[in-house]
Enzyme design. Structure first.
Site, PDB file in Angstrom:
ATOM      1  N   ARG A  89       0.818  -1.212   0.000  1.00  0.00           N
ATOM      2  CA  ARG A  89       0.000   0.000   0.000  1.00  0.00           C
ATOM      3  C   ARG A  89       0.855   1.266   0.000  1.00  0.00           C
ATOM      4  O   ARG A  89       0.506   2.271  -0.604  1.00  0.00           O
ATOM      5  CB  ARG A  89      -0.932  -0.021   1.219  1.00  0.00           C
ATOM      6  CG  ARG A  89      -1.922   1.124   1.291  1.00  0.00           C
ATOM      7  CD  ARG A  89      -2.851   0.982   2.484  1.00  0.00           C
ATOM      8  NE  ARG A  89      -3.755  -0.147   2.322  1.00  0.00           N
ATOM      9  CZ  ARG A  89      -3.685  -1.269   3.042  1.00  0.00           C
ATOM     10  NH1 ARG A  89      -2.746  -1.425   3.946  1.00  0.00           N
ATOM     11  NH2 ARG A  89      -4.535  -2.246   2.841  1.00  0.00           N
ATOM     12  N   TYR A  90       1.964   1.242   0.715  1.00  0.00           N
ATOM     13  CA  TYR A  90       2.884   2.379   0.798  1.00  0.00           C
ATOM     14  C   TYR A  90       4.151   2.040   0.018  1.00  0.00           C
ATOM     15  O   TYR A  90       4.574   0.881  -0.017  1.00  0.00           O
ATOM     16  CB  TYR A  90       3.245   2.674   2.255  1.00  0.00           C
ATOM     17  CG  TYR A  90       2.064   3.012   3.135  1.00  0.00           C
ATOM     18  CD1 TYR A  90       1.554   4.303   3.164  1.00  0.00           C
ATOM     19  CD2 TYR A  90       1.481   2.042   3.940  1.00  0.00           C
ATOM     20  CE1 TYR A  90       0.487   4.618   3.991  1.00  0.00           C
ATOM     21  CE2 TYR A  90       0.415   2.345   4.764  1.00  0.00           C
ATOM     22  CZ  TYR A  90      -0.086   3.640   4.791  1.00  0.00           C
ATOM     23  OH  TYR A  90      -1.151   3.943   5.600  1.00  0.00           O
ATOM     24  N   ARG A  93       7.220   0.059   2.107  1.00  0.00           N
ATOM     25  CA  ARG A  93       6.991  -1.080   3.009  1.00  0.00           C
ATOM     26  C   ARG A  93       5.864  -1.963   2.496  1.00  0.00           C
ATOM     27  O   ARG A  93       4.966  -1.504   1.791  1.00  0.00           O
ATOM     28  CB  ARG A  93       6.700  -0.610   4.434  1.00  0.00           C
ATOM     29  CG  ARG A  93       5.550   0.359   4.572  1.00  0.00           C
ATOM     30  CD  ARG A  93       5.727   1.169   5.857  1.00  0.00           C
ATOM     31  NE  ARG A  93       4.667   2.123   6.095  1.00  0.00           N
ATOM     32  CZ  ARG A  93       4.635   3.347   5.580  1.00  0.00           C
ATOM     33  NH1 ARG A  93       5.569   3.740   4.748  1.00  0.00           N
ATOM     34  NH2 ARG A  93       3.651   4.183   5.896  1.00  0.00           N
ATOM     35  N   CYS A 102      -5.313 -17.013  14.098  1.00  0.00           N
ATOM     36  CA  CYS A 102      -4.880 -16.349  15.334  1.00  0.00           C
ATOM     37  C   CYS A 102      -5.190 -17.276  16.516  1.00  0.00           C
ATOM     38  O   CYS A 102      -6.110 -18.098  16.432  1.00  0.00           O
ATOM     39  CB  CYS A 102      -5.623 -15.031  15.538  1.00  0.00           C
ATOM     40  SG  CYS A 102      -5.264 -13.750  14.330  1.00  0.00           S
ATOM     41  N   CYS A 106     -10.456 -11.588  17.624  1.00  0.00           N
ATOM     42  CA  CYS A 106     -11.067 -10.335  18.063  1.00  0.00           C
ATOM     43  C   CYS A 106     -12.384 -10.154  17.325  1.00  0.00           C
ATOM     44  O   CYS A 106     -12.452 -10.321  16.101  1.00  0.00           O
ATOM     45  CB  CYS A 106     -10.147  -9.160  17.776  1.00  0.00           C
ATOM     46  SG  CYS A 106      -8.500  -9.295  18.517  1.00  0.00           S
ATOM     47  N   CYS A 109     -12.237  -7.458  14.374  1.00  0.00           N
ATOM     48  CA  CYS A 109     -11.107  -7.547  13.447  1.00  0.00           C
ATOM     49  C   CYS A 109     -11.501  -7.150  12.029  1.00  0.00           C
ATOM     50  O   CYS A 109     -12.511  -7.621  11.494  1.00  0.00           O
ATOM     51  CB  CYS A 109     -10.554  -8.966  13.442  1.00  0.00           C
ATOM     52  SG  CYS A 109      -9.153  -9.200  12.318  1.00  0.00           S
ATOM     53  N   ARG A 111     -10.026  -8.103   9.447  1.00  0.00           N
ATOM     54  CA  ARG A 111      -9.841  -9.272   8.574  1.00  0.00           C
ATOM     55  C   ARG A 111     -10.668 -10.464   9.059  1.00  0.00           C
ATOM     56  O   ARG A 111     -10.350 -11.610   8.744  1.00  0.00           O
ATOM     57  CB  ARG A 111      -8.364  -9.671   8.523  1.00  0.00           C
ATOM     58  CG  ARG A 111      -7.471  -8.637   7.837  1.00  0.00           C
ATOM     59  CD  ARG A 111      -6.076  -9.168   7.553  1.00  0.00           C
ATOM     60  NE  ARG A 111      -5.260  -8.147   6.921  1.00  0.00           N
ATOM     61  CZ  ARG A 111      -4.124  -7.668   7.402  1.00  0.00           C
ATOM     62  NH1 ARG A 111      -3.645  -8.132   8.547  1.00  0.00           N
ATOM     63  NH2 ARG A 111      -3.453  -6.733   6.765  1.00  0.00           N
ATOM     64  N   ASP A 270     -12.218   0.075  12.319  1.00  0.00           N
ATOM     65  CA  ASP A 270     -12.492  -0.106  10.901  1.00  0.00           C
ATOM     66  C   ASP A 270     -13.945  -0.535  10.678  1.00  0.00           C
ATOM     67  O   ASP A 270     -14.597  -1.081  11.575  1.00  0.00           O
ATOM     68  CB  ASP A 270     -11.548  -1.156  10.314  1.00  0.00           C
ATOM     69  CG  ASP A 270     -10.096  -0.717  10.378  1.00  0.00           C
ATOM     70  OD1 ASP A 270      -9.802   0.395   9.910  1.00  0.00           O
ATOM     71  OD2 ASP A 270      -9.270  -1.493  10.906  1.00  0.00           O
ATOM     72  N   ASP A 307      -7.695   4.406   9.265  1.00  0.00           N
ATOM     73  CA  ASP A 307      -7.278   3.721   8.046  1.00  0.00           C
ATOM     74  C   ASP A 307      -8.392   3.972   7.036  1.00  0.00           C
ATOM     75  O   ASP A 307      -9.478   3.397   7.144  1.00  0.00           O
ATOM     76  CB  ASP A 307      -7.086   2.223   8.303  1.00  0.00           C
ATOM     77  CG  ASP A 307      -5.845   1.681   7.620  1.00  0.00           C
ATOM     78  OD1 ASP A 307      -5.569   2.149   6.503  1.00  0.00           O
ATOM     79  OD2 ASP A 307      -5.172   0.823   8.202  1.00  0.00           O
ATOM     80  N   LYS A 314      -3.371   5.430   6.197  1.00  0.00           N
ATOM     81  CA  LYS A 314      -3.749   6.006   7.486  1.00  0.00           C
ATOM     82  C   LYS A 314      -3.681   7.532   7.450  1.00  0.00           C
ATOM     83  O   LYS A 314      -2.771   8.096   6.841  1.00  0.00           O
ATOM     84  CB  LYS A 314      -2.829   5.483   8.591  1.00  0.00           C
ATOM     85  CG  LYS A 314      -2.926   3.988   8.816  1.00  0.00           C
ATOM     86  CD  LYS A 314      -1.977   3.545   9.917  1.00  0.00           C
ATOM     87  CE  LYS A 314      -2.007   2.028  10.075  1.00  0.00           C
ATOM     88  NZ  LYS A 314      -1.443   1.346   8.875  1.00  0.00           N
TER      89      LYS A 314
END
Length: 345
Positions: A89-90, A93, A102, A106, A109, A111, A270, A307, A314
């Site tokens: 995205r950037y 990085r 996981c 959560c 989340c 995702r 999000d 985001d 962000k």
């Protein structure tokens, strides 16, 4: 001490954490993965209907409510994925998504609809393609291991990936995004730490949303990482009913700094599907950040960020403390008092 993880609604009910398994909750579990580790279950107060740890990990019927602005991929991972496992995205990085699992899931989340199902671990030809992409893009300065939780992978697998990344000359930083020091602190072993060591400086970003998550065992796990030369920063999500008060945020940020974890981001939640009950309005988040500024040290100040949906990156949401007034600036101090500042230019 709870001995086994809860991987179903029935497991949570048997552990005394879920009062009843209702048809609504069964529908939630059919949409989103369920898992709560022993370390987290030991932190939950089953007698508190508003327990902030349970709120994050125990399914609720509210997850069935999907608002029109909530989407499957709220931060645009898919739109910026040139090869499987890579999100670029950037310019400087990339995210390297190593697995779709996981230890604990959560409920907020972004995702959530990608995790806990088929897809498994990034391996074989897919892993080679991801590494080749990084090798072929000299602008990539930093690689961020994420998932799922990358520290769920075996030490040997992590070591192979770290060795390959260390061999890419233009990569200078390795970052790891994880919940493992909270969800399974005993996983932070000398062997795990050794698997990540190499030429590259390693930064570990801990996802933590409430001070009670920083148990004695978690603080010890953080200490092992920091003492091994791996600086730690935190990512938190602003969540209704978890940390949306000045007192809760102050306690969280102080506890992180006391654990040698520098607060980094406070994320505006999000727009993942079924998460509206967690959302705090931006204006309220800004007011909380303004309050936090007057209550705690600069070491305890995260950056409040959004985001932007669609993968646009962000953006800081923090309140402004200075406004231009002709040739002067009106600057507000932490007490809310405004002062005039004459700039030299």
């Amino acid at each position: 001490m709870t001995k086994t993880a809860a991987r179903s609604l029935d497991d949570l009910a048997r552990a005394g954490i879920l009062p009843a398994v209702t048809p609504e909750l069964q529908a939630v579990a059919g949409k989103f993965a369920v898992s709560v580790t022993p370390a987290l279950m030991n932190l939950i107060n089953p007698d508190d209907p508003n327990d902030p740890i349970a709120a994050q990990f125990v399914p609720r019927a509210e997850e069935l409510a999907v608002h029109p602005d909530e989407i499957t991929d709220p931060i645009g991972d898919h739109a910026f994925s040139p090869v499987k496992g890579i999100v670029h995205r950037y310019p400087d990085r990339v995210l390297m998504k190593l697995l779709h699992a996981c230890p604990a899931y959560c409920r907020f989340c972004f995702r959530s609809e990608q995790l806990g199902g088929p897809g498994g671990t990034l391996a074989g030809e897919d892993l080679e393609n991801a590494l080749r992409y990084i090798e072929q893009h000299p602008e990539i300065w930093e690689v961020i291991l994420t998932g799922g939780d990358p520290l769920m992978l075996p030490d040997r697998h992590l070591a192979k990936i770290a060795v390959r990344l260390n061999a890419i000359p233009h990569v200078k930083i390795l970052r790891v995004h994880t919940r493992i020091p909270l969800t399974n602190p005993s996983r932070i072993t000398d062997d795990l730490i050794a698997s990540l060591r190499g030429r590259l400086p390693v930064y570990v970003l801990l996802h933590c949303n409430h001070a009670r998550e920083l148990s004695h065992e978690t603080r010890a796990a953080c200490a092992r990482l920091v003492d091994a030369g791996m600086p730690m920063l935190s990512q938190s999500v602003l969540l209704r009913g978890v940390n949306d008060t000045p007192a809760a945020l102050e306690e969280l940020m102080r506890a992180l700094v006391e654990s040698r974890v520098k607060p980094y981001y406070l994320h505006h939640a999000d727009l993942a599907r079924g998460t509206s009950h967690f959302h705090v309005p931006v204006k309220e988040g800004q007011a909380l950040m303004r309050t936090l500024r007057g209550r705690v040290s600069g070491l305890c100040q995260p950056q409040y960020v959004l985001d932007i949906p669609g993968g646009h990156g962000k953006a800081p949401l923090g309140p402004a403390y200075a406004e231009r007034d002709g040739k002067e600036w009106q600057v507000e101090d932490y007490k809310g008092t405004t002062h005039t500042y004459k700039d030299r230019s």
